[in-house]
Design a protein around this motif. Structure first.
Motif, PDB file in Angstrom:
ATOM      1  N   PRO A  20      58.668 -52.432 -21.560  1.00  0.00           N
ATOM      2  CA  PRO A  20      59.034 -51.510 -22.630  1.00  0.00           C
ATOM      3  C   PRO A  20      59.441 -52.243 -23.905  1.00  0.00           C
ATOM      4  O   PRO A  20      59.897 -53.390 -23.871  1.00  0.00           O
ATOM      5  CB  PRO A  20      60.208 -50.728 -22.036  1.00  0.00           C
ATOM      6  N   LEU A  21      59.273 -51.566 -25.018  1.00  0.00           N
ATOM      7  CA  LEU A  21      59.692 -52.120 -26.301  1.00  0.00           C
ATOM      8  C   LEU A  21      61.213 -52.231 -26.357  1.00  0.00           C
ATOM      9  O   LEU A  21      61.763 -53.239 -26.825  1.00  0.00           O
ATOM     10  CB  LEU A  21      59.172 -51.229 -27.433  1.00  0.00           C
ATOM     11  N   LEU A  22      61.900 -51.212 -25.882  1.00  0.00           N
ATOM     12  CA  LEU A  22      63.363 -51.204 -25.843  1.00  0.00           C
ATOM     13  C   LEU A  22      63.805 -50.597 -24.527  1.00  0.00           C
ATOM     14  O   LEU A  22      63.277 -49.568 -24.100  1.00  0.00           O
ATOM     15  CB  LEU A  22      63.940 -50.379 -27.006  1.00  0.00           C
ATOM     16  N   GLU A  23      64.774 -51.229 -23.891  1.00  0.00           N
ATOM     17  CA  GLU A  23      65.316 -50.714 -22.644  1.00  0.00           C
ATOM     18  C   GLU A  23      66.833 -50.872 -22.655  1.00  0.00           C
ATOM     19  O   GLU A  23      67.350 -51.992 -22.672  1.00  0.00           O
ATOM     20  CB  GLU A  23      64.728 -51.438 -21.442  1.00  0.00           C
ATOM     21  N   ILE A  24      67.521 -49.732 -22.663  1.00  0.00           N
ATOM     22  CA  ILE A  24      68.990 -49.727 -22.595  1.00  0.00           C
ATOM     23  C   ILE A  24      69.380 -49.444 -21.153  1.00  0.00           C
ATOM     24  O   ILE A  24      68.981 -48.423 -20.592  1.00  0.00           O
ATOM     25  CB  ILE A  24      69.586 -48.664 -23.534  1.00  0.00           C
ATOM     26  N   ARG A  25      70.165 -50.343 -20.574  1.00  0.00           N
ATOM     27  CA  ARG A  25      70.550 -50.220 -19.172  1.00  0.00           C
ATOM     28  C   ARG A  25      72.070 -50.122 -19.038  1.00  0.00           C
ATOM     29  O   ARG A  25      72.788 -51.063 -19.373  1.00  0.00           O
ATOM     30  CB  ARG A  25      70.076 -51.432 -18.367  1.00  0.00           C
ATOM     31  N   LEU A  77      68.134 -45.691 -21.611  1.00  0.00           N
ATOM     32  CA  LEU A  77      67.101 -45.186 -22.517  1.00  0.00           C
ATOM     33  C   LEU A  77      65.980 -46.210 -22.585  1.00  0.00           C
ATOM     34  O   LEU A  77      66.248 -47.417 -22.695  1.00  0.00           O
ATOM     35  CB  LEU A  77      67.692 -44.933 -23.911  1.00  0.00           C
ATOM     36  N   THR A  78      64.747 -45.735 -22.523  1.00  0.00           N
ATOM     37  CA  THR A  78      63.588 -46.622 -22.578  1.00  0.00           C
ATOM     38  C   THR A  78      62.611 -46.111 -23.638  1.00  0.00           C
ATOM     39  O   THR A  78      62.347 -44.907 -23.720  1.00  0.00           O
ATOM     40  CB  THR A  78      62.878 -46.692 -21.220  1.00  0.00           C
ATOM     41  N   VAL A  79      62.106 -47.030 -24.456  1.00  0.00           N
ATOM     42  CA  VAL A  79      61.099 -46.699 -25.467  1.00  0.00           C
ATOM     43  C   VAL A  79      59.916 -47.634 -25.262  1.00  0.00           C
ATOM     44  O   VAL A  79      60.056 -48.859 -25.339  1.00  0.00           O
ATOM     45  CB  VAL A  79      61.657 -46.869 -26.898  1.00  0.00           C
ATOM     46  N   GLN A  80      58.759 -47.054 -24.989  1.00  0.00           N
ATOM     47  CA  GLN A  80      57.540 -47.842 -24.857  1.00  0.00           C
ATOM     48  C   GLN A  80      56.923 -48.074 -26.229  1.00  0.00           C
ATOM     49  O   GLN A  80      57.200 -47.353 -27.190  1.00  0.00           O
ATOM     50  CB  GLN A  80      56.537 -47.127 -23.944  1.00  0.00           C
ATOM     51  N   SER A  81      56.087 -49.078 -26.317  1.00  0.00           N
ATOM     52  CA  SER A  81      55.388 -49.348 -27.562  1.00  0.00           C
ATOM     53  C   SER A  81      54.537 -48.134 -27.951  1.00  0.00           C
ATOM     54  O   SER A  81      53.781 -47.607 -27.138  1.00  0.00           O
ATOM     55  CB  SER A  81      54.498 -50.579 -27.400  1.00  0.00           C
ATOM     56  N   GLY A  82      54.687 -47.675 -29.194  1.00  0.00           N
ATOM     57  CA  GLY A  82      53.935 -46.533 -29.687  1.00  0.00           C
ATOM     58  C   GLY A  82      54.499 -45.182 -29.288  1.00  0.00           C
ATOM     59  O   GLY A  82      53.913 -44.151 -29.618  1.00  0.00           O
ATOM     60  N   GLU A  83      55.632 -45.153 -28.606  1.00  0.00           N
ATOM     61  CA  GLU A  83      56.196 -43.899 -28.088  1.00  0.00           C
ATOM     62  C   GLU A  83      57.289 -43.385 -29.014  1.00  0.00           C
ATOM     63  O   GLU A  83      58.026 -44.151 -29.645  1.00  0.00           O
ATOM     64  CB  GLU A  83      56.764 -44.136 -26.689  1.00  0.00           C
ATOM     65  N   THR A  84      57.417 -42.059 -29.080  1.00  0.00           N
ATOM     66  CA  THR A  84      58.507 -41.421 -29.809  1.00  0.00           C
ATOM     67  C   THR A  84      59.453 -40.781 -28.807  1.00  0.00           C
ATOM     68  O   THR A  84      59.039 -39.917 -28.014  1.00  0.00           O
ATOM     69  CB  THR A  84      57.982 -40.348 -30.774  1.00  0.00           C
ATOM     70  N   VAL A  85      60.710 -41.223 -28.827  1.00  0.00           N
ATOM     71  CA  VAL A  85      61.730 -40.705 -27.925  1.00  0.00           C
ATOM     72  C   VAL A  85      62.770 -39.970 -28.757  1.00  0.00           C
ATOM     73  O   VAL A  85      63.344 -40.538 -29.691  1.00  0.00           O
ATOM     74  CB  VAL A  85      62.403 -41.847 -27.126  1.00  0.00           C
ATOM     75  N   ALA A  86      62.990 -38.710 -28.427  1.00  0.00           N
ATOM     76  CA  ALA A  86      63.993 -37.910 -29.121  1.00  0.00           C
ATOM     77  C   ALA A  86      65.318 -38.007 -28.382  1.00  0.00           C
ATOM     78  O   ALA A  86      65.367 -37.876 -27.151  1.00  0.00           O
ATOM     79  CB  ALA A  86      63.540 -36.454 -29.216  1.00  0.00           C
ATOM     80  N   LEU A  87      66.375 -38.235 -29.126  1.00  0.00           N
ATOM     81  CA  LEU A  87      67.726 -38.308 -28.582  1.00  0.00           C
ATOM     82  C   LEU A  87      68.474 -37.084 -29.077  1.00  0.00           C
ATOM     83  O   LEU A  87      68.720 -36.948 -30.285  1.00  0.00           O
ATOM     84  CB  LEU A  87      68.396 -39.603 -29.052  1.00  0.00           C
TER      85      LEU A  87
END
Length: 618
Positions: free
Chosen positions: A296-301, A322-332
């Protein structure tokens, strides 16, 4: 020890040596400063007198060290007294304003109308020469400087949310001033003190040179320079030694002031509070980066964010994932106070003072595949990530854009940070055009207040994407805009994602309609916890947590006669329920929900919920 702290070693070490010498002067094996040897007057350096003898045959080295004792005692003593008095005036005037401000800050500013040396001469002339009158004169002289610095800092701090919260809770004004505002205005106060000490030494030496400062036979550098002036032809070194001591000490204090300014700069304290207040409860690991080819591009553990106070630690965010993959849009998403903004700020290393990431990891994968735990970086290390790797669009573009600089200048500065010097105007105009600002050639020279709300937000987005970051964090960027402009900004985000298909996007919002339009996955937060996560389609069609279901039910839809409201409010950090934090407001709550915090479960692939009764929700 970070780079800025290491910069304090040289000037701090020199100042420490000077202070040790003058403090230990009574016990050092020095010659008697009053012992005269007239037959050997103006004698040069020798084994008994390392720096020679003065016009009365007295030892120059002894008088130099004892003279520094007198000069520094007066300078530091008057700086401390002026700091105490000026800080009290600035705090009271900045906090209470009105008549109190006039009586404290504005009244003290009258002293600034008088030339410094003239004011000191006036006080000394009235009270007579000597150490006491000189310290009083310098205290009166520098008190307004402290008052103005503290007054300005107090005005800035008193409007912040944590001060407002203490006022709302009924805290005594003096307690707020002492425990909350004073610690936050200390950095500029410390810098001001180092400046005052250097300036006071110069004025003391000048007055002593004129015969209105330190009274002989007490030695001081000003008196030594005065005496050496008449013997320049016979013994020029007598003028050199005190001049070098005075100039060297002042330059060292000025250098220390510059280094303190860098260390105590607010931009350098984003890793959990001001440097002088920081007390880390986190075990820092030496290895911060590892190679990773995929992931993943970003991974909060399991991230936790706490507020450290004198008597307790408040957990504001607990075990966030929280995990964000490359090219993904994650809404918080979540209500106000749910922790979504703090979570996004932790990714940027922009947590407010006294907040810190005390547990978990914030793992970011760079363009070269290197994975770095952002939670372990200090400010100097974070700067290499902001802009070109991670960037942020703030909620209030008016507050985020500098009001005294033109839009084009601010964008050019961001571009220069990556590409160095050169003509940035064509690139800035092209960037303004890409974000949809009309007539970019004219807007290039516009100030933020000359743009509309939507244009300011577009300029803020242009500033954030100027260096093509791989991860963009948007903190409620459409909240203050009308529906038409909001739709245009959302369309702009989608166009930016299409132009940069590998860019990840964290979109913080409380508007579920926006989530449905722009996001691939949604993470729902409540009271500092992630209570549900999954794809937007799955979560919206079949929520697995009562809070998510209640949020969806409260959205106006179609021709519904009434809206479903969630009873109660988000609990404050100091009064969290012992079990499930949503239990007091939940229609599915049972006694077992209040017994212990629920663990995260996976009802299906790529789904997470923090509810023991998720099967009954939908």
């Amino acid at each position: 020890m970070n780079a800025n702290t290491r910069k304090l070693l040289l000037p701090g070490g020199i100042v420490a040596v000077i202070i040790v010498l003058i403090v230990l002067a009574p016990v050092l094996p020095l010659q008697d400063v009053r012992s005269m040897d007239v037959p050997n007057r103006f004698a040069g350096p020798s084994s008994d007198h390392l720096l020679g003898q003065d016009e009365f045959g007295r030892d120059v080295l002894s008088r130099l060290i004892w003279g520094g004792r007198a000069s520094l005692f007066i300078a530091v003593g008057s700086a401390l007294m002026a700091a105490v008095l000026g800080t009290a005036l600035g705090l009271l005037g900045g906090y209470f304003r009105g008549v109190v401000e006039v009586v404290t800050v504005r009244a003290s500013e009258v002293i600034l109308c008088l030339p410094p040396l003239l004011l000191a001469l006036l006080v000394v002339t009235i009270l007579g020469a000597g150490t006491g009158p000189l310290m009083l004169a310098l205290t009166l002289l520098y008190t307004p400087n402290y008052a103005r610095v503290v007054y300005a800092a107090t005005l800035q701090v008193r409007s912040l949310d944590f001060v407002t919260a203490q006022i709302a809770m009924g805290a005594h004004p003096l307690a707020i001033l002492w425990r909350t505002i004073l610690p936050n205005v200390m950095p500029p106060l410390l810098v001001q003190m180092s400046l005052v000490v250097a300036s006071a030494m110069m004025i003391e030496s000048g007055l002593s040179f004129l015969g209105l400062g330190v009274v002989p036979p007490t030695p001081s550098w000003g008196l030594m320079i005065r005496a050496a002036r008449g013997a320049m032809e016979a013994a020029p070194l007598l003028l050199v030694w005190p001049s070098l001591a005075l100039a060297g000490t002042i330059l060292t204090f000025n250098l220390l002031c510059d280094r303190l300014q860098s260390v105590l700069d607010p931009r350098d304290v984003t890793a959990g509070g001001a440097l002088w207040l920081r007390r880390s409860t986190r075990v820092m690991t030496p290895a911060r980066s590892v190679a990773a080819q995929d992931g993943p591009l970003l991974e909060i553990r399991g991230m936790g964010i706490s507020l450290e106070t004198n008597d307790r630690s408040l957990e504001l965010v607990r075990q966030a994932d929280l995990t964000v993959q490359s090219g993904e849009t994650v809404a918080l998403v979540g209500e106000s106070g749910s922790g979504k903004t703090l979570t996004s700020l932790s990714v940027m290393g922009l947590l407010p003072d006294q907040l810190e990431v005390n547990t978990g990891n914030v793992l970011y994968r760079s363009k070269d595949g290197t994975v770095t735990d952002l939670a372990t970086l200090d400010e100097s290390e974070f700067r290499s990530f902001r802009g070109k790797e991670i960037s942020m669009v703030f909620q209030d573009a008016t507050a985020a854009l500098n009001p005294v600089h033109r839009i084009g200048e601010q964008l050019a500065e961001a571009l220069k940070g990556r590409d160095g010097q050169g003509d940035m105007q064509p690139r800035v105009i092209d960037l303004l055009r890409k974000v949809g600002i009309p007539d970019p050639e004219r807007r290039y020279r516009a100030y933020p207040h000359e743009l509309s709300g939507g244009q300011r937000q577009r300029a803020m987005i242009a500033l954030a994407v100027a260096n093509n970051p791989r991860l963009l964090v948007a903190d409620e960027p459409t909240t203050a805009l009308d529906p038409t402009i909001q739709a245009q900004i959302l369309q702009l985000f989608q166009e930016l994602k299409a132009a940069n298909p590998e860019m990840g996007l964290i979109f913080v919002t409380h508007d579920l309609a926006v989530v449905a339009e722009i996001a691939d996955r949604v993470v729902v937060m409540y009271a500092g916890e992630v209570v549900e996560a999954g794809s937007v389609a799955d979560v919206f069609s079949r929520p697995r947590h009562p809070y998510t279901a209640a949020l969806i039910a409260s959205v106006p839809e179609g021709a519904a006669d009434r809206l479903m409201a969630i009873p109660g409010t988000v609990p404050p950090p100091h009064a969290m329920p012992p079990g499930c934090r949503f239990a007091p407001r939940c229609a599915y709550s049972r006694p077992e929900c209040e017994a212990a915090p629920p663990v995260a479960e996976s009802p299906a692939e790529d789904r997470v919920t923090r509810c023991i009764r998720w099967k009954e929700v939908t």
